[in-house]
Design a protein around this motif. Structure first.
Motif, PDB file in Angstrom:
ATOM      1  N   PRO A 278      36.671 -18.970 -25.034  1.00 56.61           N
ATOM      2  CA  PRO A 278      37.171 -18.986 -23.654  1.00 56.61           C
ATOM      3  C   PRO A 278      38.021 -20.289 -23.514  1.00 56.61           C
ATOM      4  CG  PRO A 278      34.928 -19.447 -24.106  1.00 56.61           C
ATOM      5  CD  PRO A 278      35.431 -18.809 -25.375  1.00 56.61           C
ATOM      6  N   ALA A 279      37.886 -21.347 -24.379  1.00 55.22           N
ATOM      7  CA  ALA A 279      38.787 -22.589 -23.981  1.00 55.22           C
ATOM      8  C   ALA A 279      40.304 -22.339 -24.255  1.00 55.22           C
ATOM      9  CB  ALA A 279      38.114 -23.623 -25.148  1.00 55.22           C
ATOM     10  N   LEU A 321      32.710 -10.723 -28.898  1.00 50.63           N
ATOM     11  CA  LEU A 321      32.800 -11.424 -27.239  1.00 50.63           C
ATOM     12  C   LEU A 321      31.455 -11.748 -26.959  1.00 50.63           C
ATOM     13  CD1 LEU A 321      35.208  -8.788 -25.749  1.00 50.63           C
ATOM     14  CD2 LEU A 321      35.737 -11.192 -25.376  1.00 50.63           C
ATOM     15  N   ALA A 322      31.326 -12.965 -26.164  1.00 48.02           N
ATOM     16  CA  ALA A 322      30.167 -13.235 -25.563  1.00 48.02           C
ATOM     17  C   ALA A 322      29.642 -12.050 -24.520  1.00 48.02           C
ATOM     18  CB  ALA A 322      30.374 -14.619 -24.932  1.00 48.02           C
ATOM     19  N   GLY A 323      28.466 -12.085 -24.403  1.00 46.52           N
ATOM     20  CA  GLY A 323      28.007 -10.860 -23.541  1.00 46.52           C
ATOM     21  C   GLY A 323      28.583 -11.154 -22.147  1.00 46.52           C
ATOM     22  N   LEU A 619      38.623 -11.817 -19.601  1.00 49.78           N
ATOM     23  CA  LEU A 619      37.374 -12.092 -20.623  1.00 49.78           C
ATOM     24  C   LEU A 619      36.781 -13.500 -20.244  1.00 49.78           C
ATOM     25  CD1 LEU A 619      39.379 -10.445 -23.582  1.00 49.78           C
ATOM     26  CD2 LEU A 619      37.619  -9.516 -22.181  1.00 49.78           C
ATOM     27  N   LYS A 620      37.586 -14.645 -20.268  1.00 47.14           N
ATOM     28  CA  LYS A 620      36.961 -15.820 -19.911  1.00 47.14           C
ATOM     29  C   LYS A 620      36.142 -15.799 -18.677  1.00 47.14           C
ATOM     30  CE  LYS A 620      38.097 -20.693 -19.180  1.00 47.14           C
ATOM     31  NZ  LYS A 620      37.802 -20.922 -17.736  1.00 47.14           N
ATOM     32  N   TRP A 621      36.572 -15.308 -17.641  1.00 50.61           N
ATOM     33  CA  TRP A 621      36.225 -15.153 -16.395  1.00 50.61           C
ATOM     34  C   TRP A 621      34.549 -14.635 -16.245  1.00 50.61           C
ATOM     35  CZ3 TRP A 621      36.919 -10.732 -12.965  1.00 50.61           C
ATOM     36  CH2 TRP A 621      36.289 -10.822 -11.507  1.00 50.61           C
ATOM     37  N   ALA A 622      34.552 -13.200 -17.136  1.00 49.68           N
ATOM     38  CA  ALA A 622      33.426 -12.477 -17.101  1.00 49.68           C
ATOM     39  C   ALA A 622      32.358 -13.052 -18.050  1.00 49.68           C
ATOM     40  CB  ALA A 622      33.917 -11.055 -17.607  1.00 49.68           C
ATOM     41  N   THR A 623      32.640 -14.117 -18.768  1.00 51.53           N
ATOM     42  CA  THR A 623      31.698 -14.750 -19.585  1.00 51.53           C
ATOM     43  C   THR A 623      31.336 -16.030 -19.540  1.00 51.53           C
ATOM     44  OG1 THR A 623      33.630 -14.888 -21.268  1.00 51.53           O
ATOM     45  CG2 THR A 623      32.311 -12.905 -21.522  1.00 51.53           C
ATOM     46  N   TYR A 624      32.283 -16.898 -19.854  1.00 55.11           N
ATOM     47  CA  TYR A 624      31.763 -18.528 -19.777  1.00 55.11           C
ATOM     48  C   TYR A 624      32.047 -18.829 -18.274  1.00 55.11           C
ATOM     49  CZ  TYR A 624      32.012 -23.262 -20.053  1.00 55.11           C
ATOM     50  OH  TYR A 624      31.834 -24.783 -20.330  1.00 55.11           O
ATOM     51  N   SER A 638      29.740 -18.106 -24.432  1.00 56.14           N
ATOM     52  CA  SER A 638      30.637 -18.298 -25.578  1.00 56.14           C
ATOM     53  C   SER A 638      29.814 -18.201 -26.519  1.00 56.14           C
ATOM     54  CB  SER A 638      31.648 -19.775 -25.209  1.00 56.14           C
ATOM     55  OG  SER A 638      30.554 -20.669 -25.276  1.00 56.14           O
ATOM     56  N   ILE A 639      30.695 -18.004 -27.749  1.00 56.82           N
ATOM     57  CA  ILE A 639      29.990 -17.764 -29.113  1.00 56.82           C
ATOM     58  C   ILE A 639      30.214 -19.099 -29.856  1.00 56.82           C
ATOM     59  CG2 ILE A 639      30.219 -16.553 -31.340  1.00 56.82           C
ATOM     60  CD1 ILE A 639      31.181 -14.339 -29.700  1.00 56.82           C
ATOM     61  N   GLU A 640      29.076 -19.884 -29.980  1.00 56.24           N
ATOM     62  CA  GLU A 640      29.148 -21.239 -30.452  1.00 56.24           C
ATOM     63  C   GLU A 640      27.837 -21.336 -31.284  1.00 56.24           C
ATOM     64  OE1 GLU A 640      30.766 -24.599 -28.280  1.00 56.24           O
ATOM     65  OE2 GLU A 640      30.869 -22.974 -26.382  1.00 56.24           O
TER      66      GLU A 640
END
Length: 699
Positions: A278-279, A321-323, A619-624, A638-640
């Motif tokens: 997402p970054a 993708l993150a959930g 995608l960023k909006w719906a996750t992070y 996010s996947i970290e």
């Protein structure tokens, strides 16, 4: 919408469903015999059966079945949250115990007119419903499943199936209906103590329908966790019977969880995947992701040495993708697992039966059932003839403030204010909420407008129609009724340069008020048409059970004239124009469906491309972004390394084509692995893509 699951409209389905509706799904299904009489002679004998319709213990309507010579007439009507179905039907049962003539008229919950007919003459069957007309020559005994009948239809289906050797039968227009006995229980009421039998009816929809027959196989009750129809005089059994339905469904989903959810011992390495970051709003180079327990333990180069004792999953160059966060849920048992399979691992519940949701969250946390992580909203409604029977219903400002206070303490993220609330009480409610670190969201109470709620201190507006109605309603018009939906026909006449629109939007900007537009449900309301597949489901509907496919070709609103057709269609264009303006002004948008999530959530995200958002932004909006909005970004979004293992695998690149999110190979939630291709058949859904290859370590 309150239909039995046999006639459910969309995957949100069941949840039940809905928009601007805030209801979970339950009935509209129709017909046969008089109580305590032999099934074969009940129609001839005459008599009337009466039933109470209850939502969360509150009676909201009645069902009455009158048996005349050769036929049964059913009247079914209830009102909750300012609306409900009105259904009249007539059924004739042939000598073989199957319907030979069936007519259904009236209106659905959202106003779509019903004019359904079925006729069986000899071996020739013909029918007409909201999806169109059909006919066939019946080669073997088959039973017609009415699209818009009342729940009394369950008794007809049950008697036909009980008379069949294997308790299953082909269905017209398609599919197979199956009846399973669950247990016998004792009930007590004005008619005396008796034994009844509970059954599960399944085969043409996503989930079974649960109901009870008495000792003479006459209809006694339809049951679900929140909605029940019970023989008059036995209403005191309501809570116990609804709890039984909850347990029946829980056992079904618990069985699926035990058989098909994977909890691997030791680490799990997912090889050769690209992670959405997402970054950067882009995919990384291929890597391998290691999960240990419920955490992301490592992210390493693809060519790293194998991990001793690790389960190896071949990502085949796909995307992790993150959930997703579904931000307008009304979570129930029926849609918990379906959300997980769609990559929705977190939801914000926007109002529910508090006790039922508490129990469900406990089952999810214990691992008994699959379901998303839940952020709770405390639902508060004013007492009126139009009340939604959810959360806490109040009758004074003092009670309203006390209700807010009862939601403090950390279990709830916000309160949600609803339609029948007295707008004069809202400022005191907001003051109490903010003093207790609770956010405030909600509908616009009747006889008020969005400007007043923004000035009072709302943090977030719920549903785009709730804002836009303030620009088209006349003083005194009552939005506790279907008007809050039907008045959307006025939107095409809006001039976006109207100063009133600027006042509202500028106030939202100045006061940092977000909005949860729920675009997908507005599209469904405004653009579904009888006989045509709704635009939001075209990518997946052919994978669904027959009754879901049937419901997808049914209008919600009453589209009675060409003028209404055009007005409703264009109203959605005006909604997109308004949300685009809000985004351009910097107003925070929040993605949620009010349709049960799952497949509908994918459509929700897809629609935001119409307001100018790119696939990577979405995608960023719906996750992070949503994790950050709820203060959960340290653990999710996010996947970290070190974060919770909530993510999913798809074969395609969603940054290039957002539709790629609709083909999911694997979902990981809290370290538990789910493979949709293995689980979807349990719901009668044809899988979309195969599971990845899994290699267990040598022992």
């Amino acid at each position: 919408m309150h239909r039995v699951s046999l006639t459910i409209v969309s995957l949100a389905l069941t949840a039940v469903l809905m928009a601007c509706s805030e209801s979970t799904s339950t009935p509209e299904v129709a017909v046969a015999p008089a109580a305590s009489q032999d099934p074969s002679s009940s129609a001839e004998a005459g008599g009337t059966e009466s039933f109470s319709i209850l939502i969360a213990g509150t009676q909201v309507g009645e069902l009455e079945a009158e048996h005349r010579a050769g036929s049964t007439q059913v009247d079914y009507e209830y009102r909750n949250n300012g609306r409900g179905p009105t259904i009249n039907e007539s059924v004739v049962i042939g000598e073989n115990g199957l319907p030979s003539k069936w007519t259904v008229t009236g209106a659905t919950t959202f106003g779509n007119k019903i004019d359904e007919q079925f006729v069986l003459t000899g071996g020739d069957a013909s029918w007409k419903d909201a999806t169109g007309a059909g006919n066939t020559t019946v080669a073997e005994p088959s039973i017609y499943v009415a699209q818009d009948a009342s729940p009394y239809a369950l008794s007809i289906y049950a008697r036909a199936l009980l008379a069949d050797a294997d308790h299953s039968m082909p269905v017209l227009p398609g599919g197979t209906l199956k009846l399973d006995e669950i247990e016998k229980i004792r009930v007590d009421g004005e008619g005396g103590e008796m034994e009844v039998t509970s059954y599960a009816l399944s085969g043409v929809d996503l989930n079974p329908t649960y109901f009870l027959l008495d000792q003479d196989d006459a209809f006694f009750a339809y049951i679900s966790p929140r909605f029940a129809i019970i023989r008059s005089g036995y209403e005191a059994e309501d809570e116990r019977l609804r709890e039984l339905s909850t347990e029946y469904a829980a056992k079904r989903f618990e069985g699926i969880q035990q058989r098909l959810a994977r909890n691997f011992e030791g680490p799990v390495r997912i090889n050769n995947v690209r992670i959405f970051d997402p970054a950067t709003q882009a995919l990384t180079e291929p890597v391998s992701v290691v999960v240990a327990g419920n955490r992301i333990d490592n992210i390493m180069p693809v060519d790293s040495d194998p991990l001793a004792g690790a389960v190896e999953i071949d990502g085949a160059g796909g995307t992790l993708l993150a959930g997703f966060y579904e931000m307008h849920a009304h979570l129930g048992q029926d849609n918990g697992l379906l959300n997980i399979l769609a990559g929705v691992t977190s939801v914000r519940d926007m109002g529910n039966n508090n006790e039922v949701l508490t129990e469900l969250i406990g089952k999810i946390k214990s691992g008994r059932l699959a379901g998303p992580r839940v952020t709770r909203s405390g639902f508060i409604e004013g007492k009126s003839p139009f009340s939604s029977n959810n959360g806490i219903i109040v009758d004074s400002e003092e009670e309203a403030v006390a209700a807010v206070r009862s939601y403090s303490g950390g279990d709830y993220y916000q309160i949600k204010i609803y339609n029948s609330m007295n707008p004069d009480w809202v400022p005191a409610m907001i003051k109490e909420a903010h003093a207790n670190d609770l956010k405030v969201a909600g509908h616009v109470p009747a006889f008020s407008n969005a400007d007043a709620m923004i000035a009072a201190g709302y943090d977030e507006m719920t549903h785009i129609n709730q804002v836009m109605l303030g620009w088209v309603l006349e003083e005194g018009e009552d939005t506790r009724t279907l008007l809050r939906l039907t008045a959307l026909k006025r939107l095409p006449a809006l001039d976006m340069d109207d100063p009133a629109i600027a006042v509202t939007i500028d106030a939202m900007v100045a006061n940092h008020v977000a909005i949860d537009p729920t675009l997908a449900i507005h599209e469904t309301l405004l653009r579904s048409r009888n006989g045509t597949i709704a635009p939001g489901v075209v990518d997946y509907i052919d994978h669904m059970p027959v009754e879901v496919q049937r419901g997808a070709k049914t209008a919600w609103a009453d589209i009675s004239s060409p003028e209404d057709d055009v007005a409703y269609w264009q109203a959605f264009e005006k909604i997109i124009e308004t949300v685009t303006l809000m985004r351009d002004k910097g107003i925070m948008l929040v993605p949620g469906t009010d349709l049960g999530g799952s497949f509908s959530y994918h459509r929700e995200l897809e629609l935001y491309q119409l307001v100018g958002m790119t696939a990577p932004e979405i995608l960023k909006w719906a996750t992070y972004d949503m994790a950050a909005y709820l203060g959960q970004e340290d653990q999710l979004g996010s996947i970290e390394v070190g974060k919770l293992a909530d993510f999913f695998l798809i074969p395609g690149d969603p940054t290039a084509d957002l539709k790629a999110i609709k083909t999911i190979e694997m979902v990981v939630k809290d370290g538990t692995f789910y493979f949709p291709s293995e689980i979807y058949p349990e719901f009668g859904i044809r899988p979309f893509v195969d599971a990845p290859e899994v290699v267990q370590p040598d022992i």
